[in-house]
Write a protein that holds these residues in place. Structure first.
Motif, PDB file in Angstrom:
ATOM      1  N   THR A 218     -12.116  37.054  43.663  1.00 38.82           N
ATOM      2  CA  THR A 218     -11.241  36.023  44.219  1.00 38.82           C
ATOM      3  C   THR A 218     -12.020  34.982  45.033  1.00 38.82           C
ATOM      4  O   THR A 218     -11.721  33.792  44.955  1.00 38.82           O
ATOM      5  CB  THR A 218     -10.159  36.663  45.106  1.00 38.82           C
ATOM      6  OG1 THR A 218     -10.775  37.528  46.076  1.00 38.82           O
ATOM      7  CG2 THR A 218      -9.196  37.486  44.280  1.00 38.82           C
ATOM      8  N   ILE A 219     -13.019  35.415  45.801  1.00 37.23           N
ATOM      9  CA  ILE A 219     -13.761  34.447  46.629  1.00 37.23           C
ATOM     10  C   ILE A 219     -14.548  33.483  45.754  1.00 37.23           C
ATOM     11  O   ILE A 219     -14.465  32.252  45.922  1.00 37.23           O
ATOM     12  CB  ILE A 219     -14.686  35.179  47.617  1.00 37.23           C
ATOM     13  CG1 ILE A 219     -13.856  35.944  48.654  1.00 37.23           C
ATOM     14  CG2 ILE A 219     -15.614  34.192  48.322  1.00 37.23           C
ATOM     15  CD1 ILE A 219     -14.677  36.710  49.674  1.00 37.23           C
ATOM     16  N   LEU A 220     -15.313  34.000  44.809  1.00 36.47           N
ATOM     17  CA  LEU A 220     -16.079  33.101  43.934  1.00 36.47           C
ATOM     18  C   LEU A 220     -15.155  32.374  42.963  1.00 36.47           C
ATOM     19  O   LEU A 220     -15.469  31.256  42.530  1.00 36.47           O
ATOM     20  CB  LEU A 220     -17.139  33.892  43.170  1.00 36.47           C
ATOM     21  CG  LEU A 220     -18.287  34.450  44.014  1.00 36.47           C
ATOM     22  CD1 LEU A 220     -19.367  35.054  43.121  1.00 36.47           C
ATOM     23  CD2 LEU A 220     -18.904  33.379  44.903  1.00 36.47           C
ATOM     24  N   GLY A 221     -14.004  32.989  42.629  1.00 37.03           N
ATOM     25  CA  GLY A 221     -13.052  32.299  41.756  1.00 37.03           C
ATOM     26  C   GLY A 221     -12.533  31.020  42.390  1.00 37.03           C
ATOM     27  O   GLY A 221     -12.338  30.005  41.707  1.00 37.03           O
ATOM     28  N   ILE A 222     -12.326  31.050  43.700  1.00 37.87           N
ATOM     29  CA  ILE A 222     -11.850  29.856  44.409  1.00 37.87           C
ATOM     30  C   ILE A 222     -12.905  28.761  44.409  1.00 37.87           C
ATOM     31  O   ILE A 222     -12.631  27.596  44.082  1.00 37.87           O
ATOM     32  CB  ILE A 222     -11.453  30.224  45.859  1.00 37.87           C
ATOM     33  CG1 ILE A 222     -10.162  31.041  45.865  1.00 37.87           C
ATOM     34  CG2 ILE A 222     -11.258  28.958  46.706  1.00 37.87           C
ATOM     35  CD1 ILE A 222      -9.774  31.556  47.236  1.00 37.87           C
ATOM     36  N   TYR A 223     -14.149  29.126  44.780  1.00 44.57           N
ATOM     37  CA  TYR A 223     -15.182  28.107  44.996  1.00 44.57           C
ATOM     38  C   TYR A 223     -15.885  27.657  43.713  1.00 44.57           C
ATOM     39  O   TYR A 223     -16.396  26.541  43.655  1.00 44.57           O
ATOM     40  CB  TYR A 223     -16.207  28.629  46.008  1.00 44.57           C
ATOM     41  CG  TYR A 223     -15.611  28.820  47.375  1.00 44.57           C
ATOM     42  CD1 TYR A 223     -15.249  27.733  48.164  1.00 44.57           C
ATOM     43  CD2 TYR A 223     -15.342  30.090  47.876  1.00 44.57           C
ATOM     44  CE1 TYR A 223     -14.667  27.907  49.410  1.00 44.57           C
ATOM     45  CE2 TYR A 223     -14.759  30.273  49.121  1.00 44.57           C
ATOM     46  CZ  TYR A 223     -14.431  29.174  49.881  1.00 44.57           C
ATOM     47  OH  TYR A 223     -13.861  29.342  51.114  1.00 44.57           O
ATOM     48  N   LEU A 224     -15.890  28.505  42.688  1.00 48.62           N
ATOM     49  CA  LEU A 224     -16.522  28.110  41.433  1.00 48.62           C
ATOM     50  C   LEU A 224     -15.535  27.490  40.451  1.00 48.62           C
ATOM     51  O   LEU A 224     -15.875  26.546  39.733  1.00 48.62           O
ATOM     52  CB  LEU A 224     -17.193  29.323  40.784  1.00 48.62           C
ATOM     53  CG  LEU A 224     -18.473  29.837  41.453  1.00 48.62           C
ATOM     54  CD1 LEU A 224     -18.963  31.100  40.760  1.00 48.62           C
ATOM     55  CD2 LEU A 224     -19.563  28.772  41.431  1.00 48.62           C
TER      56      LEU A 224
ATOM     57  N   SER B  22      -9.216  34.331  51.350  1.00 47.72           N
ATOM     58  CA  SER B  22      -9.590  34.216  49.937  1.00 47.72           C
ATOM     59  C   SER B  22      -9.432  35.542  49.203  1.00 47.72           C
ATOM     60  O   SER B  22      -9.974  35.719  48.110  1.00 47.72           O
ATOM     61  CB  SER B  22     -11.046  33.739  49.820  1.00 47.72           C
ATOM     62  OG  SER B  22     -11.215  32.509  50.481  1.00 47.72           O
ATOM     63  N   TYR B  23      -8.740  36.454  49.795  1.00 51.98           N
ATOM     64  CA  TYR B  23      -8.488  37.773  49.223  1.00 51.98           C
ATOM     65  C   TYR B  23      -7.220  38.311  49.881  1.00 51.98           C
ATOM     66  O   TYR B  23      -6.702  37.713  50.826  1.00 51.98           O
ATOM     67  CB  TYR B  23      -9.676  38.712  49.477  1.00 51.98           C
ATOM     68  CG  TYR B  23     -10.154  38.663  50.902  1.00 51.98           C
ATOM     69  CD1 TYR B  23      -9.556  39.426  51.892  1.00 51.98           C
ATOM     70  CD2 TYR B  23     -11.184  37.809  51.271  1.00 51.98           C
ATOM     71  CE1 TYR B  23      -9.966  39.352  53.204  1.00 51.98           C
ATOM     72  CE2 TYR B  23     -11.610  37.726  52.583  1.00 51.98           C
ATOM     73  CZ  TYR B  23     -10.993  38.498  53.548  1.00 51.98           C
ATOM     74  OH  TYR B  23     -11.402  38.419  54.852  1.00 51.98           O
TER      75      TYR B  23
ATOM     76  N   TYR C 205     -14.205  36.206  56.358  1.00 52.04           N
ATOM     77  CA  TYR C 205     -15.464  36.243  55.602  1.00 52.04           C
ATOM     78  C   TYR C 205     -16.507  37.093  56.318  1.00 52.04           C
ATOM     79  O   TYR C 205     -17.218  37.885  55.691  1.00 52.04           O
ATOM     80  CB  TYR C 205     -16.011  34.828  55.405  1.00 52.04           C
ATOM     81  CG  TYR C 205     -15.230  33.996  54.413  1.00 52.04           C
ATOM     82  CD1 TYR C 205     -14.781  34.546  53.219  1.00 52.04           C
ATOM     83  CD2 TYR C 205     -14.940  32.657  54.656  1.00 52.04           C
ATOM     84  CE1 TYR C 205     -14.062  33.795  52.304  1.00 52.04           C
ATOM     85  CE2 TYR C 205     -14.224  31.890  53.752  1.00 52.04           C
ATOM     86  CZ  TYR C 205     -13.794  32.467  52.573  1.00 52.04           C
ATOM     87  OH  TYR C 205     -13.086  31.716  51.666  1.00 52.04           O
ATOM     88  N   ILE C 206     -16.608  36.930  57.631  1.00 45.53           N
ATOM     89  CA  ILE C 206     -17.611  37.680  58.399  1.00 45.53           C
ATOM     90  C   ILE C 206     -17.355  39.175  58.317  1.00 45.53           C
ATOM     91  O   ILE C 206     -18.283  39.975  58.123  1.00 45.53           O
ATOM     92  CB  ILE C 206     -17.610  37.207  59.875  1.00 45.53           C
ATOM     93  CG1 ILE C 206     -18.147  35.776  59.979  1.00 45.53           C
ATOM     94  CG2 ILE C 206     -18.454  38.143  60.747  1.00 45.53           C
ATOM     95  CD1 ILE C 206     -17.995  35.161  61.354  1.00 45.53           C
TER      96      ILE C 206
END
Length: 311
Positions: free
Chosen positions: A82-88, A179-180, A280-281
């Protein structure tokens, strides 16, 4: 009516939130995330490989470190889609079932990591308090049983969460703050009374992380009492130095997790950017930093890792 409810349930879509941005900026933001994931996966995999292939590392401390590495790998793999899906790919939509599956594994792995950190505190206490019986107390069989109990406890606490959420109707904007998927976030999107879910969520957090953190604190009180009895100043510092890596892992795990829980329960919709950053942290920093911290502090492990890369 039942058919209508089933249709509504299947068609529920949640929207995930990324860092405030526009245009092609998301692509640039994805670079550090990709870098962190690569380092996390490689670092924890190297830890596991080193401990497995080197018989001299088959000690309780490194076995517990392997458990921590497995948990961190699981957290990284669970949050990657989900995190990389948003930004990529600018893909923000996630179905209810996928969201429930993700939050189940995220919370399960976080609770297991909390238990592993408690076991590592117990390991340090035994190593300092009774070093002559260290290996006889923490045998591989006993460590395996402790790990199994940690997994089963987390499973029993987390398993009801998806079922509690799936029985709700969702009729709001369904825009999540991260993002998740997290239990507290999805729960707030429901149109029904969430009192039972809120109480159960608080109970699981207190019973797992609250109890673990209290026992860890007591372990370090006992460690300090033992260390203060040591006459030699050098031996006292040497004993405390063996706890530095574990203390760093505790700070990396509990500090953002506690801060995020406080904001979710009392901050409501305030500080949205802070919520995203802390989220994120809490999930990305421990898997990234734990292998680095332990590799730097443990000379034996560091030498083994260097040999792995040289080969």
């Amino acid at each position: 009516m039942s058919a209508v409810n089933d249709t509504k349930l299947k068609s529920v879509i949640f929207l995930l939130t990324g860092l405030p941005s526009h245009g092609d900026t998301y692509l640039w933001i994805s670079i550090p995330f990709c870098f962190m994931y690569i380092i996390s996966i490689i670092g924890n995999s190297v830890i596991l490989f080193s401990v497995k292939t080197d018989p001299s590392l088959h000690e309780p401390m490194y076995i517990f470190l392997s458990m921590l590495a497995v948990t961190d790998l699981g957290i990284s793999i669970t949050t990657i889609p989900t995190i990389l899906g948003i930004y990529l790919f600018n893909s923000r939509e996630i179905s209810l079932n996928a969201c429930l599956a993700q939050l189940f594994f995220i919370h399960l792995l976080q609770y297991i990591e909390s238990s592993v950190l408690l076991l590592m505190a117990f390991d340090r206490f035994i190593a300092i308090h009774d070093p002559l019986r260290y290996a006889s107390i923490l045998t591989p069989q006993r460590i395996a049983k402790m790990g199994l109990v940690a997994v089963l406890r987390a499973m029993v606490l987390i398993l009801p969460l998806p079922f509690l959420l799936k029985r709700f109707q969702y009729c709001r904007a369904n825009v999540l703050s991260h993002s998740y998927c997290l239990f507290q976030e999805v729960m707030k999107m429901a149109c029904s009374d969430i009192t039972v879910n809120s109480i159960y969520g608080l109970f699981t957090k207190l019973f797992q992380m609250g109890l673990d953190s209290m026992l860890i604190f007591l372990s370090y009180v006992m460690i300090l009492k033992t260390v203060l009895r040591i006459a030699s100043h050098e031996e006292c510092l040497r004993a405390l130095n063996t706890c530095v890596s574990h203390l760093c892992a505790l700070l990396l795990f509990y500090t953002p997790e506690i801060s995020l829980s406080v904001i979710h329960r009392f901050g409501k919709s305030s500080y949205p950017l802070l919520q995203i950053l802390l989220g994120y942290i809490s999930l990305l920093l421990p898997p990234l930093m734990n292998p680095i911290v332990y590799s730097v502090k443990s000379k034996h492990l560091r030498e083994r890792i260097i040999r792995v890369f040289i080969k």
